[in-house]
Design an enzyme around this catalytic site. Structure first.
Site, PDB file in Angstrom:
ATOM      1  N   PRO A   1       0.891  -1.187   0.042  1.00 14.91           N
ATOM      2  CA  PRO A   1      -0.039  -0.017   0.139  1.00 14.91           C
ATOM      3  C   PRO A   1       0.883   1.280   0.045  1.00 14.91           C
ATOM      4  CG  PRO A   1       0.017  -1.124   1.994  1.00 14.91           C
ATOM      5  CD  PRO A   1       0.507  -1.806   1.209  1.00 14.91           C
ATOM      6  N   GLU A   2       0.634   2.215  -1.036  1.00 15.91           N
ATOM      7  CA  GLU A   2       1.274   3.470  -0.889  1.00 15.91           C
ATOM      8  C   GLU A   2       0.164   4.506  -0.386  1.00 15.91           C
ATOM      9  OE1 GLU A   2       3.743   4.597  -4.138  1.00 15.91           O
ATOM     10  OE2 GLU A   2       4.206   2.521  -4.821  1.00 15.91           O
TER      11      GLU A   2
ATOM     12  N   LYS B   1       2.421   7.412   5.206  1.00 21.99           N
ATOM     13  CA  LYS B   1       1.807   6.023   5.332  1.00 21.99           C
ATOM     14  C   LYS B   1       1.185   5.598   6.570  1.00 21.99           C
ATOM     15  CE  LYS B   1       4.638   3.678   2.259  1.00 21.99           C
ATOM     16  NZ  LYS B   1       4.773   2.620   1.434  1.00 21.99           N
TER      17      LYS B   1
ATOM     18  N   ARG C   1      14.968  -1.281  -6.401  1.00 22.85           N
ATOM     19  CA  ARG C   1      13.721  -0.970  -6.956  1.00 22.85           C
ATOM     20  C   ARG C   1      13.717  -0.846  -8.365  1.00 22.85           C
ATOM     21  NH1 ARG C   1      10.481   0.598  -2.529  1.00 22.85           N
ATOM     22  NH2 ARG C   1       9.166  -0.543  -3.757  1.00 22.85           N
TER      23      ARG C   1
END
Ligand SMILES: [Zn+2]
Length: 287
Positions: A2-3, A58, A277
């Site tokens: 989840p971002e 977040k 990434r």
């Protein structure tokens, strides 16, 4: 994972459902999350009334009427479900990523309200809960983090001077929570595409105009994702049965070898690993 936009949707759903409601009891099935749930957790929460649910980066923040707090972080795979008592509801997930229905396994924490319960599910257990006694402690908890893109302090002056003499690349800085909070891997690639900046560019080489664009599109990309119900890689529905549709609008993310979507650009989207990434970009229109 989840971002920020996904977490924002969870926050909005929760705020709508639990605001001004009183916690009746808490059942913990597994204390071993990223931070071990303290023994006084249930006692701390019992009889607390939710003033409101807010968010920083977040982190979801349950704010109680006595000005104490509980921070919830979803980690890599956390979801929050809302199940009504004595009623089978089809969709329980407060957001649109992962399972729309309550999974059978990995339900670690249950917070009971009068007519429903809030369930924390997390297969990988990288998420956590953190009890906070007062505002000062809350402030200290976040003091090491940079501003959110939406904050006034994320401005040209801040960004341009932060980048002075720094040799690391811009992709890395967009993911650096000390510089800016809440931009994740997916959105970093998208922001740099719109800003026409190649992800491997050293930040000290960015012009003022490029910094301006990065600020502008950081806000724009995240806002749009929130509006669209956030992004999800798989096909999910949130509690009201609405699809998160932002993933259909990715310009570069997971579009390796596909044509660049910029008008008249002949480029193909490249994939490169930067700071471990996956990073996606067009090497023709991003300079
Ligand atoms: Zn292009």
């Amino acid at each position: 994972m989840p971002e920020l936009p996904e977490v924002e949707i969870v926050k909005q759903s929760l705020d709508r459902k639990i605001k001004l409601k009183k916690i009746q009891k808490v059942i913990i099935k597994n204390r071993n999350l990223r931070l071990k749930i303290p023994l006084n957790f249930g006692k701390f929460l019992k009889n607390k009334i939710i003033k409101k649910v807010t968010r920083f980066s977040k982190y979801i923040i349950l704010q109680f009427t006595n000005e104490s707090f509980c921070i919830v972080h979803l980690g890599m795979s956390g979801t929050i479900h809302l199940a009504r008592k004595n009623k089978k509801n089809k969709f329980t997930n407060t957001s649109f990523y992962n399972s729309p229905n309550l999974p059978k396994k990995h339900n670690h924490v249950e917070i009971y309200f009068d007519r429903f319960k809030v369930i924390y599910n997390d297969p990988r257990r990288f998420g956590f809960f953190k009890l906070i006694k007062n505002k000062k402690e809350l402030y200290n908890r976040f003091s090491h983090l940079g501003p959110e893109p939406f904050s006034r302090s994320f401005n040209l002056n801040y960004v341009y001077s932060y980048f002075k003499n720094k040799k690391k690349n811009i992709k890395r800085f967009l993911l650096d929570q000390n510089f800016v909070s809440g931009i994740g891997n997916i959105y970093a690639s998208e922001i740099l595409f719109f800003s026409k900046v190649v992800p491997s560019k050293k930040v000290k080489e960015l012009s003022k105009n490029e910094c301006k664009k990065i600020i502008y599109f950081s806000i724009k990309v995240l806002k749009k994702a929130i509006k669209k119900g956030g992004s999800s890689i798989r096909d999910f529905k949130n509690i009201s049965g609405v699809d998160g549709s932002f993933q259909n609008e990715f310009k570069v993310y997971q579009r390796e070898n596909l044509n660049c979507l910029k008008y008249k650009c002949q480029g193909k989207i490249k994939k490169k690993i930067i700071s471990n990434r996956s990073t996606f970009f067009c090497d023709i229109c991003q300079k």
